[in-house]
Design a protein around this motif. Structure first.
Motif, PDB file in Angstrom:
ATOM      1  N   LYS A 199       4.013   0.922  10.326  1.00 42.89           N
ATOM      2  CA  LYS A 199       4.797   1.906  10.897  1.00 42.89           C
ATOM      3  C   LYS A 199       6.574   1.888  10.965  1.00 42.89           C
ATOM      4  O   LYS A 199       6.904   2.879  11.024  1.00 42.89           O
ATOM      5  CB  LYS A 199       4.361   2.597  12.089  1.00 42.89           C
ATOM      6  CG  LYS A 199       4.286   1.269  13.201  1.00 42.89           C
ATOM      7  CD  LYS A 199       3.851   1.813  14.451  1.00 42.89           C
ATOM      8  CE  LYS A 199       3.698   0.923  15.712  1.00 42.89           C
ATOM      9  NZ  LYS A 199       5.205   0.316  16.104  1.00 42.89           N
ATOM     10  N   ASP A 216      -0.733   1.452  -2.707  1.00 43.11           N
ATOM     11  CA  ASP A 216      -1.574   1.029  -1.173  1.00 43.11           C
ATOM     12  C   ASP A 216      -1.506  -0.305  -1.002  1.00 43.11           C
ATOM     13  O   ASP A 216      -1.602  -0.700   0.259  1.00 43.11           O
ATOM     14  CB  ASP A 216      -2.822   1.621  -1.602  1.00 43.11           C
ATOM     15  CG  ASP A 216      -3.702   1.109  -2.538  1.00 43.11           C
ATOM     16  OD1 ASP A 216      -4.243   1.719  -3.318  1.00 43.11           O
ATOM     17  OD2 ASP A 216      -4.060   0.049  -2.238  1.00 43.11           O
ATOM     18  N   THR A 267       1.723   3.836   0.997  1.00 45.81           N
ATOM     19  CA  THR A 267       0.812   4.934   0.881  1.00 45.81           C
ATOM     20  C   THR A 267       1.517   5.938   2.338  1.00 45.81           C
ATOM     21  O   THR A 267       1.691   5.275   3.570  1.00 45.81           O
ATOM     22  CB  THR A 267      -0.626   4.601   1.654  1.00 45.81           C
ATOM     23  OG1 THR A 267      -1.160   3.831   0.563  1.00 45.81           O
ATOM     24  CG2 THR A 267      -1.489   5.902   1.614  1.00 45.81           C
ATOM     25  N   GLY A 268       1.939   6.941   1.913  1.00 49.00           N
ATOM     26  CA  GLY A 268       2.298   8.033   3.096  1.00 49.00           C
ATOM     27  C   GLY A 268       3.955   7.760   3.143  1.00 49.00           C
ATOM     28  O   GLY A 268       4.657   8.307   4.202  1.00 49.00           O
ATOM     29  N   CYS A 286      -8.689   0.509  13.071  1.00 43.86           N
ATOM     30  CA  CYS A 286      -8.945   1.942  12.967  1.00 43.86           C
ATOM     31  C   CYS A 286     -10.310   2.373  12.973  1.00 43.86           C
ATOM     32  O   CYS A 286     -10.964   3.441  12.870  1.00 43.86           O
ATOM     33  CB  CYS A 286      -8.131   2.769  11.945  1.00 43.86           C
ATOM     34  SG  CYS A 286      -8.661   2.493  10.167  1.00 43.86           S
ATOM     35  N   CYS A 332      -7.147  -2.875   4.865  1.00 38.23           N
ATOM     36  CA  CYS A 332      -7.068  -1.150   5.147  1.00 38.23           C
ATOM     37  C   CYS A 332      -5.532  -0.633   4.831  1.00 38.23           C
ATOM     38  O   CYS A 332      -4.566  -1.315   5.402  1.00 38.23           O
ATOM     39  CB  CYS A 332      -7.306  -1.049   6.561  1.00 38.23           C
ATOM     40  SG  CYS A 332      -6.868   0.680   7.267  1.00 38.23           S
ATOM     41  N   GLU A 333      -5.157   0.141   3.853  1.00 34.26           N
ATOM     42  CA  GLU A 333      -4.152   0.578   3.445  1.00 34.26           C
ATOM     43  C   GLU A 333      -3.176   1.299   4.681  1.00 34.26           C
ATOM     44  O   GLU A 333      -2.078   1.431   4.327  1.00 34.26           O
ATOM     45  CB  GLU A 333      -4.262   1.302   2.273  1.00 34.26           C
ATOM     46  CG  GLU A 333      -4.635   2.754   2.302  1.00 34.26           C
ATOM     47  CD  GLU A 333      -4.697   3.570   0.702  1.00 34.26           C
ATOM     48  OE1 GLU A 333      -5.640   3.193   0.201  1.00 34.26           O
ATOM     49  OE2 GLU A 333      -3.603   4.092   0.630  1.00 34.26           O
ATOM     50  N   ASP A 334      -4.159   2.023   5.565  1.00 29.80           N
ATOM     51  CA  ASP A 334      -3.395   2.626   6.606  1.00 29.80           C
ATOM     52  C   ASP A 334      -2.574   1.778   7.801  1.00 29.80           C
ATOM     53  O   ASP A 334      -1.529   1.981   7.895  1.00 29.80           O
ATOM     54  CB  ASP A 334      -4.218   3.711   7.096  1.00 29.80           C
ATOM     55  CG  ASP A 334      -4.690   4.821   6.233  1.00 29.80           C
ATOM     56  OD1 ASP A 334      -3.762   4.946   5.331  1.00 29.80           O
ATOM     57  OD2 ASP A 334      -5.875   5.085   6.195  1.00 29.80           O
ATOM     58  N   CYS A 335      -3.624   0.776   8.068  1.00 32.62           N
ATOM     59  CA  CYS A 335      -3.190  -0.085   9.365  1.00 32.62           C
ATOM     60  C   CYS A 335      -2.645  -1.325   8.837  1.00 32.62           C
ATOM     61  O   CYS A 335      -1.878  -1.893   9.505  1.00 32.62           O
ATOM     62  CB  CYS A 335      -4.584  -0.403   9.881  1.00 32.62           C
ATOM     63  SG  CYS A 335      -5.393   0.879  10.810  1.00 32.62           S
TER      64      CYS A 335
END
Lengths: 387, 160
Positions: free
Chosen positions: A42, A68, A73-74, B53, B64-67
């Motif tokens: 983040k 990714d 990503t994002g 998550c 985990c690609e988000d966390c």
């Protein structure tokens, strides 16, 4: 323009064929860099991916495929590549993301998985030539290196053993590198001179190996860096330059494109006398003679002087001007773009005093990293200094 | 200049014929190696649960690609080989733009008990009916014929 600092770096081991996918390699290098910097996904504003031809991994648009695994990503994400120049050009792109004020923190990830190209990544190099003038002759890239090396040797009357010294030095330097693919503490000049002739004067041990691997680097704007470290390392200059595609029409004894890129970087870094002001360098060394060639292109010595300085021990890790203290591509391996690990991450580790067994003695304050790419065309240069 | 001339025969300019040779071995990856060995040997699906998550990643992944965290060893779980249709189309042409003998239903299947999905062939006749949400079950190759690749999943069949 904002000043830009480095706050973390990471690198996977380099090996010929690895089980991990390119995404997984990217993740592992990125995670190491994020842990060193003490940040999470983040905290990253923008991501730059550096990866050379799609033909190595065998995935068209591989920058997108890798995103990714590179914490992309994002986020604003872009892939840059200019062949072998990518390992230094990707961090240059990361630098401008922060220097421009567009990002406070930018992550740069470089990846290459050459082992997927089977049976040998050499087949991918068959398609980089001009399709009309060169390819009908079915050239092998080593032929081109052999011609360039031969020209360099004949212009300055350089002996093969003075070039083999670079292979020996770098493979020995690599012994201290935890990621190294082919370190060799006991290698001798005779070993290099007795190895198989690929295309005279290039022999097997004059060449770095194809590799899989990834590396990562995190840049931070100077006005935010104190929250991460009290002893930052800054990017003080960057340069890049391309010469004509008509390589046939140039004298290959001197890499003018590297000199042009170096001058651009030195001007930005306010370096007037590179030989005196720069403490150590990571010139690009996919072949042993290329280190010498690039030392001269980086204006770190006179033309034709690099083999002499090498023979005198000046470029050893404990010499006056260490070259490739990481072990370079010759010792650590050559996953094209991911050699950012030796050429740029190493500058950071050395300047931050984090190079462990590879640490240059004394007090190195300014280092220069360089890569070369394409058909003897692209020079990319970065200068870093301790804050 | 030929720039404004209408070119109807691509072979009319003087030319030579080349190709771009490119052959590959694609390793399944660190997580994929375990996923596909398990598919081959046990005929089941594996997923990994993100420790942060709690998303269940399918097919099983290293991270985990988000966390952006690595999946610990004890977060590997077996999940059913069934799911529901999320997206689909009836393809009339193959990858080379050649007509298929009969329309092939290609679908994304949400795998039960996970937050992931997978591309597969759906074993149904062409229909105007909306297949979204249709419960399906994976049909695997016989165990002796499995090789540890996506081809071990022959298709997804509507659940009985």
């Amino acid at each position: 323009m904002k000043d830009v600092a480095v706050i973390g770096a990471g690198m996977t081991v380099f090996r010929r064929r690895m089980l991990e996918t390119g995404k997984e390699l990217s993740f592992l290098a990125t995670k190491m860099a994020m842990e060193e910097a003490g940040i999470e996904k983040k905290d990253i504003d923008m991501v730059v991916m550096g990866s050379a031809p799609d033909a190595f991994d065998g995935i068209h648009m591989k920058g997108e495929n890798l995103s990714d695994g590179a914490a992309g990503t994002g986020k604003p994400y872009v892939r840059v590549f200019n062949g072998g120049g990518t390992g230094v050009f990707a961090p240059i792109a990361g630098w401008w993301h922060v220097a421009s004020g567009a990002a406070d923190i930018a992550l740069v990830v470089c990846e290459e998985k050459m082992g997927s190209c089977y049976p040998h990544p050499q087949t991918a190099f068959r398609h980089i030539w001009d399709p009309i003038l060169d390819r009908p002759l079915n050239p092998n890239l080593v032929w081109l290196f052999a011609m360039e090396m031969n020209r360099y040797m004949s212009v300055y009357n350089i002996k093969k053993e003075d070039i083999a010294r670079v292979a020996v030095k770098n493979k020995r330097n690599a012994v201290g590198h935890p990621c190294a693919q082919i370190p060799d503490e006991k290698i001798t000049i005779e070993d290099v001179l007795n190895s198989e002739v690929m295309a005279w004067p290039v022999q097997r041990l004059d060449i770095s190996p194809p590799s899989d691997g990834a590396s990562a680097l995190i840049f931070c704007s100077a006005d935010k860096v104190r929250q991460f470290t009290d002893d930052p390392v800054f990017v003080s200059g960057v340069g890049w330059n391309i010469d004509s595609t008509m390589w046939t029409n140039r004298d290959l004894y001197f890499p003018q494109y590297v000199a042009n890129a170096a001058k651009m970087a030195y001007k930005m870094a306010h370096i007037n006398n590179p030989r005196k002001e720069i403490d150590f360098a990571e010139p690009y060394d996919p072949f042993d003679y290329k280190e010498l060639h690039h030392m001269e292109g980086l204006l770190l010595c006179k033309k034709g002087e690099a083999p002499i300085l090498t023979r005198e021990g000046v470029t050893e890790r404990d010499g006056d001007m260490p070259m490739c203290p990481s072990g370079g591509l010759m010792g650590v391996g050559n996953p094209i773009a991911a050699t950012m690990g030796q050429k740029v991450c190493e500058l950071y580790w050395q300047l931050a005093g984090k190079a462990g067994k590879r640490q240059i003695p004394g007090d190195p304050r300014i280092g220069v990293g360089q890569a070369w790419g394409d058909i003897m065309q692209m020079g990319t240069v970065i200068v870093m200094r301790r804050g | 200049m030929t720039f404004l001339e209408k070119q109807t025969d691509p072979t009319s300019p003087m030319h030579w014929r080349g190709d771009m040779q490119a052959d590959y071995l694609y390793p399944n990856g660190w997580a994929g190696d375990r996923f596909f060995k398990n598919l081959r040997d046990k005929g089941t699906f594996l997923a990994t649960r993100c420790p942060k998550c709690s998303k269940v990643l399918f097919p099983a992944r290293l991270y985990c690609e988000d966390c952006f965290v690595e999946i610990p060893e004890n977060n590997w779980i077996e999940v059913p080989t069934s799911g529901i249709v999320r997206l689909y189309t009836f393809a009339k042409l193959d990858a080379h733009w050649e007509p298929l003998e009969k329309p092939r239903c290609m679908a994304l299947i949400d795998i039960e008990g996970t937050d992931g999905s997978i591309l597969g062939v759906l074993d149904v006749e062409e229909t105007d009916e909306d297949l979204t949400g249709l419960p399906v079950e994976a049909l695997l190759r016989p165990v002796k014929e499995r090789e540890g690749t996506m081809k071990d999943i022959v298709c997804f069949k509507p659940s009985v």
